[in-house]
Scaffold this active site. Structure first.
Site, PDB file in Angstrom:
ATOM      1  N   ASP A 175      -9.300  -4.591  -5.853  1.00 38.49           N
ATOM      2  CA  ASP A 175      -8.960  -3.646  -4.796  1.00 38.49           C
ATOM      3  C   ASP A 175      -9.967  -2.499  -4.846  1.00 38.49           C
ATOM      4  O   ASP A 175     -10.124  -1.837  -5.862  1.00 38.49           O
ATOM      5  CB  ASP A 175      -7.539  -3.115  -5.022  1.00 38.49           C
ATOM      6  CG  ASP A 175      -7.016  -2.307  -3.848  1.00 38.49           C
ATOM      7  OD1 ASP A 175      -7.835  -1.897  -2.994  1.00 38.49           O
ATOM      8  OD2 ASP A 175      -5.797  -2.084  -3.778  1.00 38.49           O
ATOM      9  N   SER A 196       0.832  -1.200   0.000  1.00 38.49           N
ATOM     10  CA  SER A 196       0.000   0.000   0.000  1.00 38.49           C
ATOM     11  C   SER A 196       0.872   1.258   0.000  1.00 38.49           C
ATOM     12  O   SER A 196       1.585   1.511  -0.964  1.00 38.49           O
ATOM     13  CB  SER A 196      -0.952  -0.044   1.203  1.00 38.49           C
ATOM     14  OG  SER A 196      -1.954   0.929   1.084  1.00 38.49           O
ATOM     15  N   HIS A 211      -7.510  -5.375  -1.493  1.00 36.30           N
ATOM     16  CA  HIS A 211      -6.308  -4.617  -1.142  1.00 36.30           C
ATOM     17  C   HIS A 211      -5.273  -5.518  -0.475  1.00 36.30           C
ATOM     18  O   HIS A 211      -4.078  -5.374  -0.689  1.00 36.30           O
ATOM     19  CB  HIS A 211      -6.690  -3.462  -0.217  1.00 36.30           C
ATOM     20  CG  HIS A 211      -5.593  -2.472  -0.006  1.00 36.30           C
ATOM     21  ND1 HIS A 211      -5.037  -1.744  -1.036  1.00 36.30           N
ATOM     22  CD2 HIS A 211      -4.936  -2.076   1.121  1.00 36.30           C
ATOM     23  CE1 HIS A 211      -4.091  -0.959  -0.562  1.00 36.30           C
ATOM     24  NE2 HIS A 211      -4.008  -1.138   0.743  1.00 36.30           N
TER      25      HIS A 211
END
Length: 818
Positions: A754, A680, A787
C-alpha cells in the site's frame, strides 16, 4: 473458545461466493468520434497474483515494469469487437479485431480522429530476457484486421508516461526508447554516500506522504534511464520521423489543426519528498514537421505547495489547446502564490494566446476569478462555461464568457453549494468536432439555440437522471427527458448525433442511454428523436442469477440530533422478516464531511439501480444469508467556522447508533449479531466504533486503514490542521491510542505494498497494540497488493471474513430455494 484457523496459504471462500466472484464483467464500450461505430472491449474478472508478483521498480511515485519499459500492474482487455451503428439504431454485424497473438493483453485503445482505425498496445504475455514484449498495433475498423505499426522490431516503446497520441487520421506521435540506450544503471555495492536531507533555508514544507519517492542518486539514474523517450512521428504505412530531443515526456498534445505539438516534460533537479508530478516541468511548442517554435514555460521544483485544499503550483498551470480553435491555447495562473491561505482578489486569472503570436501580441485575459479555477467547457467561440470552486465554503460558481467577443461581459450562470445535490443543474453534453476534440453541443429548435444539460437528478426519493434544454442567455430551461421513477433507472451516456459544426437539430437527436432495474442488468439503448424510440443494442444475461431476486430498498431515518440519514438495505432472495425473523447483518460504510445538515441528509442513490457485486464489496455475503446495510451515511458536520473533526467521535457514534436501531426496528437484524466494516477511511471508522461504541457491534472488518493519526501529522482526508495545531483532535480520533478499550473481535486486512498514507505498517502496529492488550484480533497482510486488492488469490481469500463472522456465532439464513 473456537480459534480461527491460521493455516498458511491462500484460502477459498464457499462455492456460492466463488461462482459470483469469477463472473467476468460486461464489456466496456467506446464510441467512434463520428458516432458511426461502437467498440466493445472484453475484460476478465480478476488478475492472477502472478501479474502483481512480476519484478518492478518504484520511482518517484510510479511503478515500472523493466521487461516492457511500461507501467506495471496494469489491468488489460482481452478482446475487441466493432459494430456499425445502423440508421435505425440497431447494431450491424460484429467485426472481431484479429491478427494479434492469442492471450494478448491489450491496453490504451484509441480511435483515429476519423474513426477508420484503432491503435492499441499488445503485450503477448511471454517473459522476455532481451528486448520488449510491448508493441503498438493498429486495426482497420471496417475489416477488423490488426497489424504491428512499426516495421522494425528494433524500435522499442516507452510506456512510462503517455505512450502515443493521434496527430491526424494517419499519423501518430509515439514515445520510444532512445536507440542509444544501453544497459540499465547498476546499483553500486558501496553507496555514493550518506542520505542527507536539510532545510537550512527554513522553508515550510509539509507533505502528507513520501513513500515511493526517489531515495538516492542511483534511483535518479534509473528514472532517467527508463523514463527518457525519443519522440517519433509514424504514419500508418510505417514511415518514422524523429521529433524533438530525448526527454522525460509526460504529456503529448497535438493542436486541433494538426500543425503543432505541445510537449510537456519533467527534468532535474528531482526531489526525494514529492512525486514526478511536482518535478520541474517544461512545456514546449513544436511543429509537426519538427521545427521548434518556443518554450511556453519552465516551472521550478514545487516541493512547497501548501497542504490546504485549493492550494496549487505557482506559475502557468493546466495549459490546454482550445478545442474550438485551430491552434490557440489557454492556461491559468494563481495570484495568491498558489497558497489558499492567502486572501487576495482575484485569486486566479485565465489567459489565452495563439501558438505563434504576431507582432509581440500579448496574452489575452479571459477571466479573473475570486475562487479557484476548475475547468472550462468551450462552445465554438460563441460561449464558454468557466467553473470555479472553494473548498472551505463548498461554494461553486459557473460563468458564461464569450472568448472572442471582448464587448461581452462575463455573466454568472450558477452560484451554489457543491454539497447540495438537489440543486445541481448538471453539466453540458459534449460533441466531437471534425478534429476529434470535444465542445459543447448546440441544440437548435424553432425557438432558438440551447445547450443540453445532463444531470443525476438527486431527489428526496432517489436519483432521477435528466436532460434539460438551457438557454444560457435568458437562463430559461426546459426538461426534455427524464428517467423513469417507478421501475427503471436510465442514464444518458453520450450524444450520438454527429455534426462537425456541433449544431444539432432537436428532432434529429440521438442518445446512447443505459437502462437497468433492481433485478435486470444494465443494457445499452439508442434513443432516437423526435419519437424518443429506444432501440436495445445489448442483451447481457444476469451475471449472478442466484441473486436475481435479492431485495433492495433505500431507507431513511434520523440521527438523535435530527440529521436525516440514508442507507441502502439489501436482503437475501426469499427472505421474509416476519416469517424468518432477524438475520445477522453487516454494516459497511465510509464517513463523509459536510458543511451543512441539510446537505448531509440528501439522497444520492436510486432504489432502481441494479445491484452490481464488486469483488471488494460485501454484497457477496447475501449469498450466505446476511443482511447488508450498504453505505449508511455517517456525516461529520462542521457548520460555519466549526471544524467537523472536533466532534468526529460523537457524530460517528450517533450515526452508527441510528443505523443499528433502524435495522433492528425493521426486524431484519438481530441486535447482538451486527458487524461493522469498511475500507480505508471506513476501516478507520470501524476501529473507532469498536473502541467507542462496543455495545453496537459484535465484531469488525477493517481493510487498508490508518489507525494512528500521529503518523499522518500534516492532515488526513479533509482535515487541514496539523497535529500540532489540533493535537487533542488527532489523539481523540486515533483508535490506536484506545487499543486497550477494544474487546470485540476485529479482522485487519492490508495490502503489503500500500503506497498511500495508510501503509501496512499502520495495520501491523495496530495489531501489535491490540494483541498486547488481549483483544481477539487477526491481521492479514496480502503480498504484492496495494491500497485496493486486485489479484484473484487475494480476493478469494476473503473466506477469512466469513471465518471471522462465524467465529462470533452469526447464523446464516437459508431461503426455501437454497
Amino acid at each position: 473458545m473456537m480459534r480461527l484457523s491460521a493455516a498458511p496459504g491462500y484460502r477459498l471462500p464457499p462455492k456460492e461466493i466463488q461462482e459470483i466472484m469469477d463472473v467476468p464483467p460486461n464489456p466496456s464500450y467506446y464510441v467512434s468520434p463520428r458516432r458511426d461505430r461502437i467498440m466493445f472491449l472484453k475484460r476478465r474478472a480478476m488478475l492472477p497474483l502472478s501479474e502483481l508478483a512480476k519484478p518492478d521498480k518504484i520511482l518517484a511515485g510510479i511503478r515500472i515494469d523493466p521487461s516492457s519499459n511500461a507501467r506495471s500492474r496494469m489491468s488489460f482487455y482481452t478482446g475487441i469487437s466493432v459494430h456499425l451503428l445502423m440508421d435505425d439504431g440497431s447494431l450491424g454485424p460484429e467485426k472481431v479485431v484479429h491478427g494479434y497473438p492469442d492471450g494478448a493483453k491489450i491496453n490504451f485503445i484509441t480511435w483515429s480522429p476519423d474513426g477508420q482505425h484503432m491503435a492499441f498496445t499488445v503485450r503477448d504475455g511471454e517473459e522476455v530476457s532481451k528486448g520488449s514484449n510491448l508493441a503498438l498495433w493498429v486495426a482497420d475498423a471496417e475489416s477488423g484486421q490488426a497489424r504491428p505499426l512499426f516495421k522494425s522490431t528494433d524500435i522499442r516503446l516507452n510506456d512510462i508516461f503517455e505512450l502515443f497520441v493521434w496527430v491526424d487520421n494517419s499519423t501518430l506521435l509515439v514515445c520510444t526508447v532512445p536507440s542509444s540506450r544501453v544497459d540499465s544503471p547498476k546499483k553500486p555495492l558501496i553507496p555514493f554516500g550518506p542520505r542527507i536531507r536539510s532545510n537550512e533555508q527554513k522553508n515550510v514544507i509539509r507533505m502528507r506522504a513520501t513513500k515511493e519517492m526517489l531515495k538516492d542518486l542511483h534511483e535518479e539514474a534509473l528514472l532517467n534511464y527508463y523514463a527518457t523517450s525519443q519522440l517519433v512521428l509514424v504514419s500508418l504505412d510505417g514511415i518514422v520521423m524523429p521529433v524533438a530531443s530525448p526527454a522525460i515526456y509526460v504529456s503529448l498534445n497535438p493542436s486541433p489543426d494538426e500543425k503543432y505539438l505541445m510537449l510537456t516534460s519533467v527534468h532535474q533537479p528531482y526531489s526525494s519528498i514529492v512525486s514526478y508530478k511536482r518535478f520541474p516541468r517544461k512545456v514546449e511548442l513544436w511543429t509537426v514537421d519538427g521545427r521548434f517554435v518556443r518554450e511556453v514555460c519552465d516551472l521550478p521544483l514545487a516541493e512547497n505547495i501548501p497542504i490546504a485544499p485549493n492550494s496549487v503550483r505557482k506559475g502557468k498551470r493546466l495549459i490546454r489547446w482550445r478545442p474550438d480553435m485551430p491552434s490557440t491555447f489557454y492556461w491559468v495562473e494563481a495570484q495568491d502564490g498558489g497558497d489558499a491561505n492567502v486572501e487576495v482578489s482575484p485569486r486566479d486569472i485565465v489567459y489565452m494566446e495563439p501558438a505563434e503570436p504576431l507582432n509581440g501580441e500579448k496574452p489575452q485575459v479571459l477571466l479573473k476569478l475570486d475562487l479557484r479555477y476548475r475547468k472550462i467547457s468551450w462552445c465554438y467561440g460563441l460561449h464558454a462555461l468557466v467553473y470555479e470552486y472553494w473548498h472551505k465554503t463548498r461554494r461553486t460558481r459557473t460563468w458564461v464568457i464569450s472568448p472572442d467577443c471582448k464587448e461581452f461581459s462575463p455573466q454568472l450562470l450558477f452560484d451554489r453549494s457543491s454539497e447540495d445535490a438537489y440543486s445541481s443543474p448538471g453539466s453540458p453534453m459534449m460533441c466531437r468536432t471534425r478534429a476529434g476534440t470535444l465542445v459543447i453541443a448546440k441544440i437548435k429548435t424553432s425557438e432558438g439555440t440551447y445547450i443540453l444539460m445532463k444531470g443525476l437528478g438527486a431527489t428526496p426519493k432517489g436519483s432521477v437522471p435528466f436532460l434539460d434544454l438551457l438557454n444560457i442567455t435568458t437562463r430559461t430551461k426546459e426538461r426534455i427527458w427524464e428517467s423513469g421513477k417507478e421501475k427503471y433507472y436510465k442514464s444518458v451516456l453520450a450524444l450520438m448525433s454527429y455534426c462537425p459544426e456541433c449544431e444539432i437539430q432537436l428532432n434529429q437527436l440521438k442518445l446512447l442511454i443505459s437502462k437497468e432495474s433492481r433485478s435486470e442488468a444494465t443494457q445499452y439503448y439508442l434513443s432516437i428523436w423526435p419519437d424518443k424510440t429506444e432501440v436495445q443494442i445489448t442483451s447481457y444475461p444476469h451475471p449472478y442469477p442466484q441473486l436475481a431476486s435479492l431485495q433492495k430498498e433505500i431507507i431513511r431515518y434520523n440521527r438523535e440530533d435530527g440529521v436525516k440519514l440514508t442507507a441502502t438495505l439489501y436482503m437475501p432472495p426469499g427472505y421474509n422478516p416476519s416469517k424468518d425473523g432477524p438475520l445477522p447483518c453487516l454494516i459497511w460504510s465510509y464517513p463523509g464531511e459536510f458543511k451543512s445538515r441539510e446537505a448531509a441528509g440528501q439522497v444520492r442513490h436510486s432504489p432502481n439501480k441494479f445491484a452490481r457485486i464488486s469483488n471488494n464489496f460485501p454484497l457477496l455475503w447475501l449469498a450466505r444469508g446476511f443482511v447488508i446495510l450498504a453505505d449508511p451515511t455517517m456525516p461529520i458536520i462542521g457548520e460555519g467556522d466549526q471544524e467537523a473533526n472536533d466532534r468526529y467521535i460523537e457524530q460517528l457514534i450517533a450515526s452508527a447508533e441510528a443505523a443499528v436501531n433502524e435495522v433492528v426496528r425493521r426486524g431484519v437484524a438481530h441486535r447482538d449479531k451486527i458487524a461493522v466494516g469498511g475500507h480505508s477511511y471506513g476501516a478507520f471508522m470501524t476501529a473507532n466504533l469498536l473502541a467507542h461504541a462496543p455495545h453496537l457491534f459484535c465484531c469488525g472488518i477493517a481493510r487498508s486503514g490508518a489507525y494512528n493519526r500521529t503518523l499522518t501529522p500534516f492532515g488526513f482526508q479533509k482535515e487541514v490542521r496539523t497535529l500540532w495545531e489540533a493535537t487533542d483532535t488527532y489523539i481523540k480520533m486515533s483508535p490506536f491510542i484506545l487499543a486497550n478499550k477494544i474487546k470485540k473481535p476485529i479482522l485487519l486486512i492490508h495490502g503489503e505494498e500500500d503506497s498511500k498514507v495508510t501503509t501496512a505498517m499502520q495495520s501491523s502496529q495496530f495489531y501489535d497494540a491490540l494483541k498486547g492488550h488481549g483483544a481477539p484480533c487477526r491481521l492479514v497482510i496480502l503480498p504484492f497488493e496495494g491500497h485496493r486488492y486486485t489479484a484473484r488469490e487475494s480476493i478469494m481469500h476473503s473466506k477469512l471474513i466469513l471465518l471471522a463472522l462465524d467465529h462470533i456465532g452469526l447464523m446464516k439464513f437459508k431461503s426455501n430455494s437454497q
